[in-house]
Design a protein around this motif. Structure first.
Motif, PDB file in Angstrom:
ATOM      1  N   THR A  50     -13.956 -23.279 -44.570  1.00  0.00           N
ATOM      2  CA  THR A  50     -13.753 -24.190 -43.467  1.00  0.00           C
ATOM      3  C   THR A  50     -12.380 -24.902 -43.478  1.00  0.00           C
ATOM      4  O   THR A  50     -11.792 -25.263 -44.545  1.00  0.00           O
ATOM      5  CB  THR A  50     -14.600 -25.831 -43.537  1.00  0.00           C
ATOM      6  N   PHE A  51     -11.561 -25.046 -42.581  1.00  0.00           N
ATOM      7  CA  PHE A  51     -10.210 -25.372 -42.305  1.00  0.00           C
ATOM      8  C   PHE A  51     -10.566 -26.862 -41.617  1.00  0.00           C
ATOM      9  O   PHE A  51     -11.168 -27.006 -40.657  1.00  0.00           O
ATOM     10  CB  PHE A  51      -9.363 -24.574 -41.315  1.00  0.00           C
ATOM     11  N   THR A  52      -9.941 -27.735 -42.365  1.00  0.00           N
ATOM     12  CA  THR A  52     -10.144 -29.040 -41.618  1.00  0.00           C
ATOM     13  C   THR A  52      -8.624 -29.360 -41.072  1.00  0.00           C
ATOM     14  O   THR A  52      -7.492 -29.150 -41.924  1.00  0.00           O
ATOM     15  CB  THR A  52     -10.545 -30.317 -42.500  1.00  0.00           C
ATOM     16  N   THR A  53      -8.573 -30.289 -40.133  1.00  0.00           N
ATOM     17  CA  THR A  53      -7.371 -30.730 -39.341  1.00  0.00           C
ATOM     18  C   THR A  53      -7.318 -32.242 -39.660  1.00  0.00           C
ATOM     19  O   THR A  53      -8.267 -32.772 -38.915  1.00  0.00           O
ATOM     20  CB  THR A  53      -6.942 -30.255 -37.934  1.00  0.00           C
ATOM     21  N   GLY A  54      -6.175 -32.768 -40.023  1.00  0.00           N
ATOM     22  CA  GLY A  54      -5.945 -34.076 -40.031  1.00  0.00           C
ATOM     23  C   GLY A  54      -5.706 -34.971 -38.732  1.00  0.00           C
ATOM     24  O   GLY A  54      -5.290 -34.090 -37.882  1.00  0.00           O
ATOM     25  N   LEU A  55      -5.414 -35.882 -38.795  1.00  0.00           N
ATOM     26  CA  LEU A  55      -4.857 -36.751 -37.633  1.00  0.00           C
ATOM     27  C   LEU A  55      -3.358 -36.584 -37.519  1.00  0.00           C
ATOM     28  O   LEU A  55      -2.861 -36.402 -38.426  1.00  0.00           O
ATOM     29  CB  LEU A  55      -5.151 -38.233 -37.578  1.00  0.00           C
ATOM     30  N   ARG A  56      -3.280 -36.239 -35.989  1.00  0.00           N
ATOM     31  CA  ARG A  56      -1.686 -35.908 -35.799  1.00  0.00           C
ATOM     32  C   ARG A  56      -1.495 -36.613 -34.500  1.00  0.00           C
ATOM     33  O   ARG A  56      -2.492 -36.942 -33.745  1.00  0.00           O
ATOM     34  CB  ARG A  56      -1.324 -34.526 -35.597  1.00  0.00           C
ATOM     35  N   CYS A  57       0.015 -36.782 -34.195  1.00  0.00           N
ATOM     36  CA  CYS A  57       0.032 -37.256 -32.704  1.00  0.00           C
ATOM     37  C   CYS A  57      -0.287 -36.263 -31.748  1.00  0.00           C
ATOM     38  O   CYS A  57      -0.679 -36.860 -30.739  1.00  0.00           O
ATOM     39  CB  CYS A  57       1.697 -37.620 -32.767  1.00  0.00           C
ATOM     40  N   LEU A  58       0.027 -35.192 -31.990  1.00  0.00           N
ATOM     41  CA  LEU A  58      -0.331 -34.071 -31.110  1.00  0.00           C
ATOM     42  C   LEU A  58      -1.307 -33.119 -31.684  1.00  0.00           C
ATOM     43  O   LEU A  58      -1.478 -32.882 -32.759  1.00  0.00           O
ATOM     44  CB  LEU A  58       1.019 -33.364 -30.909  1.00  0.00           C
ATOM     45  N   PRO A  59      -2.280 -32.640 -30.761  1.00  0.00           N
ATOM     46  CA  PRO A  59      -3.390 -31.575 -31.297  1.00  0.00           C
ATOM     47  C   PRO A  59      -2.668 -30.435 -31.645  1.00  0.00           C
ATOM     48  O   PRO A  59      -1.495 -30.006 -31.157  1.00  0.00           O
ATOM     49  CB  PRO A  59      -4.350 -31.686 -30.243  1.00  0.00           C
ATOM     50  N   TYR A  60      -3.416 -29.768 -32.495  1.00  0.00           N
ATOM     51  CA  TYR A  60      -2.656 -28.270 -32.880  1.00  0.00           C
ATOM     52  C   TYR A  60      -2.931 -27.424 -31.712  1.00  0.00           C
ATOM     53  O   TYR A  60      -3.826 -27.664 -31.018  1.00  0.00           O
ATOM     54  CB  TYR A  60      -3.623 -27.698 -33.869  1.00  0.00           C
ATOM     55  N   PRO A  61      -1.979 -26.400 -31.578  1.00  0.00           N
ATOM     56  CA  PRO A  61      -1.905 -25.439 -30.452  1.00  0.00           C
ATOM     57  C   PRO A  61      -3.361 -24.862 -30.530  1.00  0.00           C
ATOM     58  O   PRO A  61      -3.452 -24.109 -31.450  1.00  0.00           O
ATOM     59  CB  PRO A  61      -0.721 -24.683 -30.756  1.00  0.00           C
ATOM     60  N   PRO A  62      -3.993 -24.630 -29.435  1.00  0.00           N
ATOM     61  CA  PRO A  62      -5.132 -23.614 -29.217  1.00  0.00           C
ATOM     62  C   PRO A  62      -5.099 -22.326 -29.973  1.00  0.00           C
ATOM     63  O   PRO A  62      -6.065 -21.765 -30.747  1.00  0.00           O
ATOM     64  CB  PRO A  62      -5.506 -23.475 -27.888  1.00  0.00           C
ATOM     65  N   LEU A  83      -2.309 -32.479 -42.981  1.00  0.00           N
ATOM     66  CA  LEU A  83      -2.261 -31.417 -41.988  1.00  0.00           C
ATOM     67  C   LEU A  83      -3.431 -30.481 -42.035  1.00  0.00           C
ATOM     68  O   LEU A  83      -4.605 -31.105 -41.846  1.00  0.00           O
ATOM     69  CB  LEU A  83      -1.152 -30.613 -42.091  1.00  0.00           C
ATOM     70  N   ILE A  84      -3.590 -29.152 -42.349  1.00  0.00           N
ATOM     71  CA  ILE A  84      -4.619 -28.302 -42.278  1.00  0.00           C
ATOM     72  C   ILE A  84      -4.893 -28.116 -43.746  1.00  0.00           C
ATOM     73  O   ILE A  84      -4.128 -27.746 -44.395  1.00  0.00           O
ATOM     74  CB  ILE A  84      -4.377 -26.934 -41.527  1.00  0.00           C
ATOM     75  N   THR A  85      -6.099 -28.233 -44.056  1.00  0.00           N
ATOM     76  CA  THR A  85      -6.689 -27.987 -45.593  1.00  0.00           C
ATOM     77  C   THR A  85      -7.838 -27.014 -45.341  1.00  0.00           C
ATOM     78  O   THR A  85      -8.606 -26.996 -44.416  1.00  0.00           O
ATOM     79  CB  THR A  85      -7.039 -29.395 -46.202  1.00  0.00           C
ATOM     80  N   PHE A  86      -7.906 -25.786 -46.326  1.00  0.00           N
ATOM     81  CA  PHE A  86      -8.780 -25.166 -46.386  1.00  0.00           C
ATOM     82  C   PHE A  86      -9.852 -25.475 -47.517  1.00  0.00           C
ATOM     83  O   PHE A  86      -9.418 -25.931 -48.656  1.00  0.00           O
ATOM     84  CB  PHE A  86      -8.457 -23.448 -46.846  1.00  0.00           C
ATOM     85  N   HIS A  87     -10.997 -25.452 -47.151  1.00  0.00           N
ATOM     86  CA  HIS A  87     -12.190 -25.662 -48.248  1.00  0.00           C
ATOM     87  C   HIS A  87     -13.201 -24.247 -48.185  1.00  0.00           C
ATOM     88  O   HIS A  87     -13.415 -23.878 -47.149  1.00  0.00           O
ATOM     89  CB  HIS A  87     -13.021 -26.853 -47.676  1.00  0.00           C
ATOM     90  N   GLY A  88     -13.563 -24.020 -49.355  1.00  0.00           N
ATOM     91  CA  GLY A  88     -14.567 -22.833 -49.351  1.00  0.00           C
ATOM     92  C   GLY A  88     -15.231 -22.823 -50.729  1.00  0.00           C
ATOM     93  O   GLY A  88     -14.987 -23.657 -51.553  1.00  0.00           O
TER      94      GLY A  88
END
Length: 124
Positions: A50-62, A83-88
């Motif tokens: 799983t990649f989790t994305t944290g809060l940002r002013c702008l969303p990540y690009p699709p 930012l983006i964190t990987f969990h596995g």
């Protein structure tokens, strides 16, 4: 000195990020509703890829998010900073659900700042 608070350790094994997030929210709600006076918990869990994305002013690009999904991992937006964190699998993730004020009563050097210092000492 008051007794030290007890922390319930929950060994959850492999659990999706969303399921563990829902459990965390239930435990936080238990604190707010004061279902139990001392309702501290430490969740120990592994997540499927799983990649989790944290809060940002702008969303990540699709296209970036789609590239992450193409690895076979889930992509989940969450309410934490960063930012983006990987969990596995094989990676132990610990989610503490604590009322830090209870710890401050048990030992004056604890509380939020003491908790921060302890985490910092163990992370180096």
């Amino acid at each position: 000195m008051p007794p030290r608070p007890l922390v319930q350790v929950l060994r959850l094994g492999l659990l999706s990020f969303r399921e563990s997030e829902a459990l965390q929210q239930q435990l936080v709600l238990r604190h707010h509703q004061r279902v139990r006076e001392e309702s501290h918990a430490l969740l120990l869990v592994q997540h499927p890829p799983t990649f989790t994305t944290g809060l940002r002013c702008l969303p990540y690009p699709p296209p970036l998010l789609e590239g992450l999904r193409q690895t076979g991992a889930e992509v989940q937006r969450c309410s934490r900073g960063g930012l983006i964190t990987f969990h596995g699998p094989g990676q132990l993730v610990c989610y503490p659900i604590l009322h830090l004020g209870s710890f401050k009563k048990a030992a004056p050097s604890t509380g939020l700042y003491g908790y921060y210092l302890t985490l910092r000492a163990f992370s180096h």
